[in-house]
Design an enzyme around this catalytic site. Structure first.
Site, PDB file in Angstrom:
ATOM      1  N   THR A  47      -9.242 -53.416  82.427  1.00  0.00           N
ATOM      2  CA  THR A  47      -9.090 -54.488  83.400  1.00  0.00           C
ATOM      3  C   THR A  47      -8.731 -53.955  84.790  1.00  0.00           C
ATOM      4  O   THR A  47      -7.996 -52.990  84.925  1.00  0.00           O
ATOM      5  CB  THR A  47      -7.991 -55.450  82.925  1.00  0.00           C
ATOM      6  OG1 THR A  47      -8.426 -56.048  81.708  1.00  0.00           O
ATOM      7  CG2 THR A  47      -7.720 -56.543  83.948  1.00  0.00           C
ATOM      8  N   GLY A  60      -1.331 -51.304  79.489  1.00  0.00           N
ATOM      9  CA  GLY A  60      -0.133 -51.227  78.641  1.00  0.00           C
ATOM     10  C   GLY A  60       0.221 -49.789  78.335  1.00  0.00           C
ATOM     11  O   GLY A  60      -0.571 -49.062  77.769  1.00  0.00           O
ATOM     12  N   GLU A 118      -7.569 -60.442  75.489  1.00  0.00           N
ATOM     13  CA  GLU A 118      -8.630 -60.414  74.506  1.00  0.00           C
ATOM     14  C   GLU A 118      -9.630 -61.501  74.805  1.00  0.00           C
ATOM     15  O   GLU A 118     -10.390 -61.897  73.945  1.00  0.00           O
ATOM     16  CB  GLU A 118      -8.015 -60.726  73.143  1.00  0.00           C
ATOM     17  CG  GLU A 118      -8.467 -59.881  72.026  1.00  0.00           C
ATOM     18  CD  GLU A 118      -8.725 -58.506  72.468  1.00  0.00           C
ATOM     19  OE1 GLU A 118      -9.756 -58.033  72.060  1.00  0.00           O
ATOM     20  OE2 GLU A 118      -7.948 -57.931  73.234  1.00  0.00           O
TER      21      GLU A 118
END
Lengths: 677, 383
Positions: free
Chosen positions: A217, A256, A496
């Site tokens: 992303t 993350g 997701e």
């Protein structure tokens, strides 16, 4: 107690509520003062014995790796790393909401290291057998259980499968295929890489020798992966790729693990060879040394505090002419030769992109099954509380009524309980098709995981909100967990793949099948659309109780709903096209029907998998237990005696529920309040 | 309770002494090290239930006559009874014994158990569930069931699993012996009182007002000391125990212990290995699973599960190790049991799983407990 005394008592209580400052002016009657307090009566002693074996029911619900799951619970309960708290003589594995974001991240890392040390991740990346995959899913569901602010489950994902926080969506504007995917870093190497990557990286990742993250992303592009702006070129003189973040909107976002811990990342980037754009490819890029120092030409910033999941260190990354060896291209579908030739067996870039991303449905599968597990925690807490908390007497002489004996309370919680049961079986079905996946099943897995991910995560938020309210003021306390779970799992409807976008994906697939069947004059096949080949089911004008409860009827109405929405959707899209609009535009305009149709498909899938699960349950006690399904559709009052057994069957240890699920009076007593906060 | 007039043997086997608000119950089969006979279990249950309703009783003291508190259930008698093929007689015994354990675990009034001497198996079940467990310099504790082809029962899957870290797995699987200081350190005991002071302690308890349960605590505290756990105690190696006994399977526990043994020469590790290798493989596997499940369950669920397990053990359908163990240890005393299956790899998950299922036999029932009421919060928390 005489009825007059009782009346006085009630009056007194009401007065206390209304005029608290004057409460001392009432002197309670003797018979009341001798025992003026409520006492906690454990529902486990007062509820009727369950009519089915909760253990067998749990085996049905959990379906696989039950001892492994229990083992993981054992590991967490017995370690001080998981924030055990004593409340009302019971120990709870408590969210660590009093910790700062930094502390939560730190403790989270130590939890992962502890579980790693205990062998929890053995074989996660290096063993790709069905059995190992199921174990992985089981641990993810469980790991997530108590994952507080410092959410271990997500760190499990991080580690084994570091995915970028708001994971990954890719869109396929031209071919109308759209994939929403995620994956894990190790998983990414597994999927995108080839043998040279597997040999070099997988084992060491599993052992946490390197800590990975997954950079897909960007600030400017989430769902639309094909639109990402990071650019990679190849320098044949040095034999290296050069990665660049050309503008602020190309910074990697929500990665993350990137903010603090990760040593490597998988970067998704446009690949430009001799000025020609070859589309999105993935590269392994080292970003920190083992001492945590960020490498030159890489800039990393923190995403900051979030509404949940603060134990995960989401970060942002910029690349400034970062050089990496040619071998770091994950070359599952395409490669670049040493002299700079672009090589791929798949010539069409659309197809290449689809093949590239196809395996990455695992994230949606994980999220769907995790969401339903979280609903179980909320329901177990709210229902256990409602089995011990009373409010108002119906007549002056009677004791106050248990919350769960109010039809209104049953109506609030039981349908959610029933759906949670049904969705558990749908989740199990999804897991089983996922671990048995073949190239032929990719499409159904894509559609099913999209529909169920959206439906189950929405259901989870809805359920947690209802449970929070059903716990009244106690639901407000973070230590009682329900509200905390709301914050932690809210983002599931976004990562997701945005749920609404996913539902449109489902409708698109249904539309595609519809058009293909019509065009080729063939019967509908797959996606459980075979019912479209039959005449439309007829719903009798006079519904009786027994017909309402028959699975034939239930299936019929779900089919009918889907058929109706699909026909209308096809007609609407066709009408827009007739007015000269493109198919894509027509689709965008038809979004209302598209989303309803997506829901209809998912609900149908849930019903069918549930009916199938029930049919597969054969003997003995499970006739009782299949109970579940029967109960589910029954009236709430019929469900009432089974409420405790049904939530006990979730198999969630008490330590992972919260104080209000047990002796909340003792937990709130003065001596308890003098213990550590 | 069927009988209001217990047989003489039952009255003799449990001596009752009334002192104001205190009832002192003495297990009185010193020759058998106070092994709990059917009559004793029956009698204790009857007394406990009666005292709970009796406002004149505020404290129960439980102790043993002679050099043992209680060496366990009277397993030899059970085996004699069921060797005729009547497994239900054995099942009845355990039904009663586990009911007693449940009543003690959820008891509304304090129970002080004086664990002077041997405390094993059923003896642990009759004491550890109670509020106060007083140990002395002579206490020897063990859950030796795996050496007998059995598993730690009497609610041990509840109390062992609540010990720190994975110490419970260590104690339950190896059957190792603990002394009073170790019991206090790990939480099996609540107090350590030198045996010379026991009589004084009892006397003061007899005389006390007992209006507040804190009174009892203060009195016992007064006589208590804090012994040092001996240097070579395994309890001082808790980090190694945690590392090894947290493993997922018995096989992995064994191999990680062997790893540790290779790294450092520590007597307790080789002793633990020896005990594990001597134990019934089937017993080890069902015991581990029982403790792991127990950690996630309340005491009632633990006892109900153990009751299922014991019925399967008595029926001997999967393994007859219990009979072989009793033969080798208690009857023939050759101390050389021939286990079947003979090794861990022959005990499959399916075989283990069967011990945890309902017994498929006519009117067999899951364990049901005596009705309880007015439980104190501490007892409620165990449910």
């Amino acid at each position: 107690m005489a009825s007059s005394d009782r009346v006085t008592f009630r009056t007194q209580i009401l007065n206390r509520h209304l005029r608290p400052s004057h409460s001392h002016t009432f002197s309670p009657p003797v018979s009341v003062s001798s025992s003026p307090c409520l006492s906690y009566i454990p529902p486990d002693l007062t509820e009727p014995a369950s009519s089915f074996d909760t253990k067998e029911m749990r085996a049905l619900l959990d379906a696989h790796n039950i001892q492994d799951r229990d083992w993981l619970f054992n590991l967490m309960i017995q370690s001080n790393l998981f924030n055990p708290k004593l409340r009302g003589h019971r120990v709870f594995v408590c969210p660590d909401y009093n910790q700062s974001m930094e502390q939560q991240r730190e403790i989270n890392m130590r939890r992962i290291e502890y579980l790693l040390d205990r062998g929890v991740f053995k074989g996660w990346l290096t063993d790709s057998s069905e059995e190992s995959e199921l174990r992985k899913v089981a641990f993810n569901e469980r790991g997530v259980v108590h994952l507080d602010g410092a959410c271990v489950g997500f760190s499990l994902n991080l580690l084994v499968s570091p995915c970028d926080g708001l994971k990954i969506r890719s869109s396929y504007p031209h071919s109308s295929k759209r994939q929403v995917l995620l994956d894990f870093r190790g998983g990414a190497i597994q999927f995108f890489g080839t043998k040279r990557h597997h040999d070099k990286w997988l084992k060491v990742t599993e052992d946490l020798g390197i800590k990975g993250c997954f950079s897909m992303t960007e600030l400017g592009h989430g769902s639309n992966v094909r639109g990402i702006e990071t650019v990679t070129t190849y320098d044949p003189h040095t034999g290296e790729f050069v990665i660049n973040t050309p503008c602020e909107s190309a910074q990697k976002y929500w990665i993350g693990g990137a903010a603090k811990h990760a040593t490597h990342t998988i970067v998704f980037s446009q690949l430009k060879i001799e000025g020609k754009d070859q589309g999105v490819h993935a590269f392994i890029v080292p970003i920190r040394d083992s001492d945590g120092n960020v490498y030159p030409n890489i800039r990393i910033a923190d995403c900051g505090h979030k509404i949940g999941l603060n134990g995960v260190d989401n970060g942002r990354i910029w690349f400034d002419n970062v050089h990496i060896p040619r071998e770091n291209l994950l070359n599952s579908v395409a490669d670049v030769s040493p002299d700079g030739q672009y090589l791929s067996a798949i010539k069409d870039p659309d197809q290449r992109f689809a093949a590239f991303l196809a395996p990455l449905t695992s994230g949606r599968v994980m999220i769907a099954v995790t969401a339903i597990y979280i609903s179980k925690i909320g329901l177990a807490i709210a229902i256990r509380y409602a089995l011990s908390r009373r409010a108002f007497s119906l007549t002056p002489n009677e004791p106050e009524v248990l919350l769960l004996d109010y039809p209104s309370h049953q109506r609030r919680l039981f349908p959610l309980l029933a759906k949670t049961y049904a969705m558990t079986f749908a989740g199990n079905h999804l897991k089983s098709v996922y671990v048995k996946r073949t190239p032929e099943t990719n499409k159904i897995i894509h559609v099913l995981s999209s529909g169920l991910k959206a439906t189950l995560t929405w259901h989870n938020m809805r359920t947690l909100q209802e449970c929070r309210e059903a716990c009244g003021g106690q639901g407000l306390k973070t230590e009682n967990r329900v509200g905390n779970l709301k914050a932690e799992f809210d983002v599931q409807s976004t990562f997701e793949g945005d749920n609404n976008v996913l539902m449109q994906q489902v409708s698109k697939a249904l539309l595609g099948e519809y058009l293909a069947a019509r065009k080729q004059s063939r019967a509908f096949k797959g996606l459980w659309l075979e019912h479209m080949n039959e005449p439309s089911p007829v719903i009798l004008p006079q519904l009786t109780s027994s017909s309402l409860r028959s699975s034939q009827f239930q299936t019929d109405i779900f089919f009918l709903r889907e058929r109706d929405l699909l026909n209308r959707f096809v007609a609407e899209v066709a009408a827009h096209q007739k007015q000269g609009r493109s198919k894509e535009h027509a689709f965008v305009l038809g979004h209302l029907l598209a989303e309803d149709l997506g829901r209809a498909f998912a609900d149908k899938a849930i019903l069918l998998t549930f009916i199938e699960a029930e049919a597969n349950v054969s003997t003995g006690p499970l006739k009782n237990a299949a109970a579940a399904r029967e109960e589910v559709m029954k009236l709430c009052s019929e469900l009432r005696p089974h409420a405790l057994a049904l939530v006990s069957s979730f198999g969630i240890p008490g330590a992972f529920l919260s104080p209000i699920a047990f002796d909340w009076i003792e937990a709130n007593s003065w001596p308890s309040s003098q213990q550590v906060p | 309770m069927a009988s209001a007039n217990p047989s003489n043997s039952a009255t003799d086997q449990v001596l009752v002494e009334d002192k104001q608000f205190v009832r002192t119950l003495t297990l009185n089969r010193p020759k058998q090290l106070n092994a709990l006979s059917h009559d004793m279990v029956y009698r204790l249950l009857e007394l406990f239930l009666a005292y709970e309703e009796d406002p004149g009783v505020k404290l129960i003291i439980l102790k043993g006559k002679g050099r043992a508190f209680c060496a366990g259930g009277d397993v030899a008698a059970v085996v004699r009874e069921i060797s005729g093929g009547n497994w239900r007689a054995g099942a009845n015994y355990f039904w009663k014994e586990f009911s007693l354990n449940f009543v003690m675990a959820t008891y509304g009034k304090p129970q002080v158990s004086i664990l002077h001497g041997i405390v094993m198996g059923g003896g642990a079940g009759a004491s550890i569930h109670g509020r106060y467990r007083v140990v002395t310099e002579n206490t020897v504790f063990a859950m030796p069931e795996t050496a007998l082809g059995l598993f730690p029962d009497v609610g041990a899957s509840y109390f062992l699993s609540r010990l720190p870290g994975f110490f419970g797995e260590y104690v339950g699987l190896t059957g190792t012996r603990l002394d009073g200081a170790e019991m206090l350190a790990c939480g099996l005991a609540t107090h350590f009182v030198h045996s010379a002071k026991l009589l004084l302690l009892e006397e003061e308890l007899h005389k006390a007002n007992l209006n507040d349960s804190d009174d009892i605590l203060q009195i016992i505290d007064k006589y208590s000391e804090h012994p040092v756990v001996k240097d070579n105690s395994a309890y001082r190696r808790l980090h190694i125990i945690d590392k090894c006994f947290s493993c997922r399977t018995v096989e992995e526990i064994l191999s990680s212990l062997e790893n540790e043994a290779a790294k450092n020469k520590d007597d307790w590790i080789s002793a633990a290995l020896q005990l594990l290798k001597k134990a019934s493989p089937t017993s080890l596997k069902i015991s581990l699973r029982s403790i792991r499940e127990g950690r996630l369950q309340g005491v009632g669920q633990c006892l109900a599960r153990e009751y299922r397990m014991i019925c399967h053990v008595l029926r001997g359908e999967v393994s007859r190790d219990f009979f072989e163990g009793c033969r080798a240890i208690l009857l023939d005393k050759d101390r050389n049991p021939k286990w079947k299956p003979s090794s861990l790899d022959l005990v499959t998950d399916d075989m283990v799983g069967r011990y945890f299922t309902r017994v498929n036999d006519g009117n067999w029932e899951d364990l049901k407990f005596p009705a309880r009421s007015n439980l104190p919060p501490i007892a409620v928390a165990k449910l």
